[in-house]
Write a protein that holds these residues in place. Structure first.
Motif, PDB file in Angstrom:
ATOM      1  N   LEU A 391      83.364 -28.640 -20.402  1.00 19.70           N
ATOM      2  CA  LEU A 391      83.695 -27.448 -19.624  1.00 19.70           C
ATOM      3  C   LEU A 391      82.729 -27.271 -18.462  1.00 19.70           C
ATOM      4  O   LEU A 391      83.136 -27.043 -17.317  1.00 19.70           O
ATOM      5  CB  LEU A 391      83.674 -26.221 -20.530  1.00 19.70           C
ATOM      6  CG  LEU A 391      83.858 -24.857 -19.851  1.00 19.70           C
ATOM      7  CD1 LEU A 391      85.248 -24.750 -19.232  1.00 19.70           C
ATOM      8  CD2 LEU A 391      83.608 -23.721 -20.853  1.00 19.70           C
ATOM      9  N   ASP A 394      83.214 -29.983 -15.843  1.00 16.84           N
ATOM     10  CA  ASP A 394      84.439 -29.722 -15.085  1.00 16.84           C
ATOM     11  C   ASP A 394      84.228 -28.601 -14.074  1.00 16.84           C
ATOM     12  O   ASP A 394      84.671 -28.688 -12.914  1.00 16.84           O
ATOM     13  CB  ASP A 394      85.584 -29.342 -16.029  1.00 16.84           C
ATOM     14  CG  ASP A 394      86.134 -30.536 -16.791  1.00 16.84           C
ATOM     15  OD1 ASP A 394      85.804 -31.681 -16.416  1.00 16.84           O
ATOM     16  OD2 ASP A 394      86.876 -30.316 -17.770  1.00 16.84           O
ATOM     17  N   LEU A 395      83.556 -27.541 -14.494  1.00 16.57           N
ATOM     18  CA  LEU A 395      83.317 -26.420 -13.598  1.00 16.57           C
ATOM     19  C   LEU A 395      82.446 -26.832 -12.417  1.00 16.57           C
ATOM     20  O   LEU A 395      82.700 -26.437 -11.270  1.00 16.57           O
ATOM     21  CB  LEU A 395      82.660 -25.265 -14.357  1.00 16.57           C
ATOM     22  CG  LEU A 395      83.563 -24.502 -15.334  1.00 16.57           C
ATOM     23  CD1 LEU A 395      82.741 -23.513 -16.140  1.00 16.57           C
ATOM     24  CD2 LEU A 395      84.677 -23.781 -14.580  1.00 16.57           C
ATOM     25  N   ASP A 398      84.647 -28.878 -10.113  1.00 21.31           N
ATOM     26  CA  ASP A 398      85.564 -28.000  -9.381  1.00 21.31           C
ATOM     27  C   ASP A 398      84.835 -27.207  -8.309  1.00 21.31           C
ATOM     28  O   ASP A 398      85.313 -27.059  -7.168  1.00 21.31           O
ATOM     29  CB  ASP A 398      86.252 -27.021 -10.337  1.00 21.31           C
ATOM     30  CG  ASP A 398      87.270 -27.703 -11.246  1.00 21.31           C
ATOM     31  OD1 ASP A 398      87.669 -28.836 -10.936  1.00 21.31           O
ATOM     32  OD2 ASP A 398      87.649 -27.084 -12.253  1.00 21.31           O
ATOM     33  N   LEU A 414      88.305 -20.306 -12.111  1.00 14.76           N
ATOM     34  CA  LEU A 414      87.976 -21.655 -12.561  1.00 14.76           C
ATOM     35  C   LEU A 414      87.620 -21.676 -14.045  1.00 14.76           C
ATOM     36  O   LEU A 414      88.077 -22.534 -14.796  1.00 14.76           O
ATOM     37  CB  LEU A 414      86.804 -22.201 -11.749  1.00 14.76           C
ATOM     38  CG  LEU A 414      87.071 -22.608 -10.303  1.00 14.76           C
ATOM     39  CD1 LEU A 414      85.777 -23.081  -9.652  1.00 14.76           C
ATOM     40  CD2 LEU A 414      88.127 -23.701 -10.242  1.00 14.76           C
ATOM     41  N   ARG A 418      89.797 -23.705 -16.849  1.00 14.71           N
ATOM     42  CA  ARG A 418      89.183 -24.819 -17.556  1.00 14.71           C
ATOM     43  C   ARG A 418      89.026 -24.524 -19.047  1.00 14.71           C
ATOM     44  O   ARG A 418      89.184 -25.409 -19.891  1.00 14.71           O
ATOM     45  CB  ARG A 418      87.825 -25.133 -16.932  1.00 14.71           C
ATOM     46  CG  ARG A 418      87.933 -25.875 -15.600  1.00 14.71           C
ATOM     47  CD  ARG A 418      88.638 -27.213 -15.767  1.00 14.71           C
ATOM     48  NE  ARG A 418      88.585 -28.025 -14.559  1.00 14.71           N
ATOM     49  CZ  ARG A 418      89.094 -29.239 -14.458  1.00 14.71           C
ATOM     50  NH1 ARG A 418      89.715 -29.771 -15.504  1.00 14.71           N
ATOM     51  NH2 ARG A 418      89.012 -29.917 -13.329  1.00 14.71           N
ATOM     52  N   ARG A 422      90.863 -26.630 -22.244  1.00  9.68           N
ATOM     53  CA  ARG A 422      90.120 -27.247 -23.339  1.00  9.68           C
ATOM     54  C   ARG A 422      90.304 -26.510 -24.661  1.00  9.68           C
ATOM     55  O   ARG A 422      89.605 -26.785 -25.640  1.00  9.68           O
ATOM     56  CB  ARG A 422      88.625 -27.338 -22.985  1.00  9.68           C
ATOM     57  CG  ARG A 422      88.373 -28.356 -21.878  1.00  9.68           C
ATOM     58  CD  ARG A 422      86.903 -28.600 -21.654  1.00  9.68           C
ATOM     59  NE  ARG A 422      86.698 -29.731 -20.735  1.00  9.68           N
ATOM     60  CZ  ARG A 422      86.629 -31.006 -21.099  1.00  9.68           C
ATOM     61  NH1 ARG A 422      86.721 -31.328 -22.391  1.00  9.68           N
ATOM     62  NH2 ARG A 422      86.452 -31.963 -20.203  1.00  9.68           N
TER      63      ARG A 422
END
Length: 441
Positions: A391, A394-395, A398, A414, A418, A422
């Motif tokens: 997570l 990914d953040l 992004d 966001l 995300r 997940r």
């Protein structure tokens, strides 16, 4: 002073690791006749640890220890890294304050550290008995521990107090029944540490890790164990790098994966491989680690016996804090003092040895382990091991992706997107946040 292994002693310490040597040092300083048993041919011979020692407890045990201890590097850079197979997010901190006395932490090799500590105990008057394994406890008519049996012919050692510092899976503590009330199986509370020591030129280490002089880095890693609960680490020595993984024993068994495969995966990760490129493997080792925390500790004393260090599961596995040697040093120091005081008072019963528990209660050893007792379960949870690293990576991806002509997204949107992707629900976040707040607050 006795010089033969069949002599009677006031105190016998089993295991010349940090806990055992600290115990022997303090007991010998108190004027007691002390034997320090070591299974290897010399202290440190069988130890494979290359990690960080934190110095504050040494301030009390060995004044100005930094002038004497065999140090590789002073840790002035501390990093926590979260990995997915293709991503890495690192929180990196460095400070010049840790690079001068009294120092915060240092990377060491256990063979050097253990030999140094045992040497201090010998200088204080303890008798080192190497190449000797304690195979069981001696008991008096009342059931009190009166010494240890050894694998030397006729080599039993009698003592008023035995201090068991014989490491994880302590056979002496088990024989004494000190683990009888610990819930679950020992495998559930134990991890396997697997490590390689790689030789690299000093100049290459300093260039790759951004270091100068004797400054060093400690990197703790989450999300690198392929679904097996655990974590990774990377420590810089003077001309070596220690890299390894710590894996839940039960999780490893269930996975059907070899531990060296997990380590190879970490070494080949795009965030790690460039740091290790060209390194020559000098040592491969594995070691069991007690990571269950406070609630898996045994009773710490019985008539004629104390237990300290890894033998008492005194290892802090709390995610951002992965510490063991400083807890072993503290516990050993207090055990040596309590045993010496009990011998002086002529009362080596469990009640007479109660000063050990009181000293631990008043120190960081039990205070930290009790305060953070819920953290090991949180750290080894699937969300912390896999969901949160993914997570957060990914953040970060992004957030730093420039996607013109679209406007920059809001952080809340966001996170929501995300987390949903997940399978992370709000109640999970709140539950984990509450556990963390209670533990670290």
């Amino acid at each position: 002073m006795p010089t033969t292994p069949d002599a009677a002693f006031d105190i016998v310490v089993v295991g010349a690791g940090p806990a055992g040597s600290a115990a022997a040092l303090e007991a010998a300083r108190a004027g007691k006749r002390v034997a320090l048993l070591e299974r290897g041919p010399y202290p440190g011979a069988k130890n494979v640890y290359g990690g960080v020692v934190y110095g504050r407890i040494l301030d009390e045990l060995v004044p100005r220890w930094w002038d004497r201890m065999p140090v590789q590097r002073w840790v002035t850079r501390r990093s926590t890294m979260m990995l997915t197979p293709t991503q890495a997010l690192t929180v990196d901190f460095r400070t010049e304050d840790w690079g001068r006395p009294p120092y915060n932490g240092a990377t060491v090799h256990r063979a050097d550290l253990d030999g140094w500590l045992a040497g201090l105990a010998q200088e204080a008057g303890a008798v080192l008995v190497p190449s000797t394994t304690a195979t069981g406890l001696l008991r008096g008519p009342d059931g009190a521990v009166t010494g240890v049996r050894t694998d030397r012919p006729g080599g039993d050692l009698t003592a008023r107090v035995v201090i068991a510092c014989d490491g994880v899976n302590s056979f002496l503590a088990k024989e004494a029944g000190l683990f009888d009330r610990v819930p679950g199986t020992q495998a559930q509370h134990t991890s396997l540490g697997v490590k390689e020591v790689l030789a690299l030129p000093r100049e290459a280490i300093e260039e790759r890790f951004g270091l100068t002089g004797r400054h060093g880095q400690d990197i703790e890693i989450i999300g690198c164990t392929g679904g097996i609960p655990g974590g990774g680490f990377l420590y810089t020595g003077l001309d070596t790098v220690s890299v390894g993984v710590v894996l839940s024993v039960t999780g490893l068994a269930a996975s059907g994966t070899r531990p060296e495969e997990v380590l190879a995966g970490l070494k080949s990760h795009s965030a790690i491989a460039p740091l290790l490129r060209g390194g020559e493997v000098k040592e491969y080792s594995a070691h069991l680690i007690p990571e269950g925390g406070h609630d898996t500790m045994p009773e710490l004393a019985t008539d004629g016996l104390l237990v300290a260090g890894d033998a008492a599961a005194m290892c802090l596995a709390a995610g951002i804090w992965l510490e063991g040697v400083n807890y072993a040093l503290g516990a050993g120091m207090y055990a040596g003092r309590a045993a010496a005081a009990a011998v002086t008072a002529g009362d080596t019963t469990k009640a007479g040895l109660a000063g050990y528990r009181r000293a631990l209660e008043d120190s960081f050893v039990l205070a930290d382990l009790r305060k953070l007792r819920q953290v090991p379960e949180l750290v080894f949870s699937d969300r912390v091991q896999r969901t949160y690293p993914g997570l957060l990576c990914d953040l970060a991806q992004d957030f730093f992706t420039v996607d013109n002509p679209r406007p920059k997204p809001g952080l809340r949107r966001l996170v929501t997107a995300r987390a949903r992707a997940r399978g992370l629900k709000l109640r999970h976040l709140l539950s984990d946040a509450l556990t963390g707040a209670r533990s670290f607050g």
